[in-house]
Scaffold this motif. Structure first.
Motif, PDB file in Angstrom:
ATOM      1  N   SER A 123       0.683  -1.216   0.008  1.00 37.27           N
ATOM      2  CA  SER A 123      -0.137   0.036  -0.050  1.00 37.27           C
ATOM      3  C   SER A 123       0.884   1.267   0.051  1.00 37.27           C
ATOM      4  CB  SER A 123      -0.947  -0.065   1.289  1.00 37.27           C
ATOM      5  OG  SER A 123      -1.354   1.242   1.385  1.00 37.27           O
ATOM      6  N   THR A 130       0.170   4.111   0.825  1.00 38.01           N
ATOM      7  CA  THR A 130       0.068   4.989   2.089  1.00 38.01           C
ATOM      8  C   THR A 130       0.981   4.503   3.311  1.00 38.01           C
ATOM      9  OG1 THR A 130      -1.742   3.365   2.933  1.00 38.01           O
ATOM     10  CG2 THR A 130      -2.648   5.274   1.637  1.00 38.01           C
ATOM     11  N   GLU A 186      -2.073  -2.763   9.387  1.00 35.76           N
ATOM     12  CA  GLU A 186      -2.923  -2.392   8.576  1.00 35.76           C
ATOM     13  C   GLU A 186      -3.332  -3.416   7.595  1.00 35.76           C
ATOM     14  OE1 GLU A 186      -4.708   0.465   8.185  1.00 35.76           O
ATOM     15  OE2 GLU A 186      -5.432  -0.230   6.337  1.00 35.76           O
ATOM     16  N   ARG A 208      -6.926  -5.222   6.808  1.00 39.20           N
ATOM     17  CA  ARG A 208      -7.688  -5.279   5.576  1.00 39.20           C
ATOM     18  C   ARG A 208      -7.706  -7.101   5.227  1.00 39.20           C
ATOM     19  NH1 ARG A 208      -4.314  -0.663   1.875  1.00 39.20           N
ATOM     20  NH2 ARG A 208      -4.738   0.927   3.318  1.00 39.20           N
ATOM     21  N   THR A 211      -8.346  -0.152   0.057  1.00 40.80           N
ATOM     22  CA  THR A 211      -8.734   0.328   1.452  1.00 40.80           C
ATOM     23  C   THR A 211      -9.647  -0.736   2.111  1.00 40.80           C
ATOM     24  OG1 THR A 211     -10.483   1.605   0.715  1.00 40.80           O
ATOM     25  CG2 THR A 211      -8.347   2.654   0.823  1.00 40.80           C
ATOM     26  N   GLU A 265     -12.637  -0.110   2.814  1.00 42.55           N
ATOM     27  CA  GLU A 265     -13.930   0.358   2.158  1.00 42.55           C
ATOM     28  C   GLU A 265     -14.153  -0.370   0.525  1.00 42.55           C
ATOM     29  OE1 GLU A 265     -12.140   2.625   3.677  1.00 42.55           O
ATOM     30  OE2 GLU A 265     -13.392   2.507   5.501  1.00 42.55           O
ATOM     31  N   GLN A 266     -12.898  -0.264  -0.041  1.00 37.81           N
ATOM     32  CA  GLN A 266     -12.828  -0.876  -1.195  1.00 37.81           C
ATOM     33  C   GLN A 266     -12.808  -2.591  -1.195  1.00 37.81           C
ATOM     34  OE1 GLN A 266      -9.169   1.032  -2.485  1.00 37.81           O
ATOM     35  NE2 GLN A 266      -9.994   2.491  -3.539  1.00 37.81           N
TER      36      GLN A 266
END
Ligand code: PMP
Length: 404
Positions: free
Chosen positions: A36, A38, A300, A304, A379, A381-382
């Protein structure tokens, strides 16, 4: 043009072939094993780059083929944190761990050489071995990793000339299966390598990305314990998944006789891994921010992964069989019902979700009812939305309607 035999009609990477679909607006990709963005430590890397450029003579000049001393030192230290005792001289820096496998293939594999790989396996390994015209045998993986009982059976039943010279495995949070090889099997694998005289290539780009606190020693350190100086394991790793793939910094830990030959192979390939990138990596590793960066990634990716497992369970329930991975970037999904896999892929693209079809991870032309999903880049949400799209695609592609 008369191309050399392996390149006469070569197959490209089945994953890179998916790239064009990524430009479709709104596409959610579970396909690539990309970290990612991010999670990139931009500030730490900018600081490391400044420092690297501060040493113009060192960073902008050609360097030693085996790697810059400061980086070899830092990587030896990183190995120590993974339970591997080694000297910096045993470490060879490579341009990504991908290059390490390529060098090993050039040095050890000839047309017809018998090589065993875990199955399903990382496609670039299959590709490299095919180009080297190796004879590939696939050893199945189950929930505990490479099935060493089956491996023992295969080894005992084949003619001595069919025994492997090498066995390739990603024992820790494998790409693509996500599984972790159990400690007992690590020991058995090393014992088999010693008994039957083959090298184990342990590819370990994901080992630090674990989602719980349980620790399993590397196969390399198990090999050190069991076989000492005669350790049959070659260890490969990389900072691609923990720091940044663009650095193209990987490394290999192996016996001096192998390292020397790989260095000669590397001389004709790229002379040395970019000294500037090596300096950035060395400063970054010495700068004290690495552990926190990896911790952030673990947290993270764990979040996920759980979102993806939940999403698939909510949307597809018993229509899929999944093993919740304890680390890494990948989830391997087996479809419980018969599905037209070509139709499923097209339906998924139409719905706006991308994955890698399972057949990319096998050597044969199998109609695998499976797929590899990566939870690293999208993410949470995705991931939820992507699972809903995937479920719609699965429903559209079923071959049989379940009895009411
Ligand atoms: N081995 C495995 C199992 C991988 O998944 C990858 C990256 N996808 C690599 C090697 C190559 O990594 P690198 O960027 O270090 O070349």
């Amino acid at each position: 043009m008369n191309f050399s035999r392996p390149f006469a009609s070569p197959a490209g990477s089945p994953i890179r072939e998916l790239f064009p679909y990524l430009s479709k607006p709104g596409m959610i990709s579970f396909a690539g094993g990309y970290p990612s963005p991010t999670l990139f430590d931009a500030e730490g890397l900018q600081d490391a780059a400044q420092r690297a450029l501060g040493d113009v003579a060192g960073s902008l000049q050609y360097g030693a083929t085996e790697g810059a001393p400061a980086l070899r030192q830092a990587l030896a230290h990183l190995c120590e944190t993974r339970g591997i005792t080694c000297d910096p001289a045993q470490i060879m820096v490579t341009t990504g761990s991908q290059q390490a496998f390529d060098l090993l293939t050039r040095v050890l594999v000839e047309p017809g050489t018998s090589v065993y790989i875990e199955s399903p396996a990382y496609p670039a390994t299959i590709q490299a071995l095919r180009l080297a015209e190796a004879r590939i045998t696939e050893v199945p993986v189950d929930a505990d990793g490479l099935d060493t009982a089956k491996l023992r059976h295969i080894l005992a039943s084949v003619a001595p000339s069919d025994r492997p010279k090498l066995l390739y495995t990603v024992p820790t949070f494998s790409n693509p299966s996500g599984v972790l090889l159990s400690f007992e099997r690590r020991q058995e694998l090393v014992r088999l390598a010693v008994e039957y005289g083959f090298l184990i290539i342990e590819d370990d780009p994901y080992g630090e990305l674990k989602f719980d606190s349980s620790a399993v020693p590397t196969v390399y350190s198990v090999g050190q314990k069991i076989a000492g100086e005669a350790n049959p394991v070659v260890y490969l790793s990389s900072v691609s998944k923990t720091v940044a793939p663009a650095l193209r910094i990987g490394w290999m830990l192996c016996a001096p006789e192998i390292q020397r030959r790989c260095a000669i192979a590397k001389q004709t390939s790229d002379l040395c891994t970019s000294p500037l990138n090596q300096a950035v990596a060395a400063h970054y590793l010495a700068g004290g921010r690495y552990a926190a960066t990896v911790d952030r990634a673990r947290e993270e990716y764990g979040r996920r992964m759980r979102a993806m497992v939940q999403g698939l369970r909510d949307e597809l329930g018993s229509q899929v069989a999944i093993n919740e991975p304890r680390g890494g970037m990948f989830l391997w999904v087996e479809l419980a019902e018969q599905v037209d896999m070509a139709r499923l892929f097209q339906a998924a693209v139409d719905e706006g979700v991308l994955y890698v079809p399972g057949k990319a991870f096998f050597t044969g032309d199998v109609s695998a009812q499976s797929m590899r999903l990566s939870f690293a880049t999208p993410t949470v949400e995705q991931i939820g939305e992507g699972c809903a799209r995937l479920a719609r695609a699965v429903r559209l592609s079923r071959l049989s309607v379940p009895a009411a």
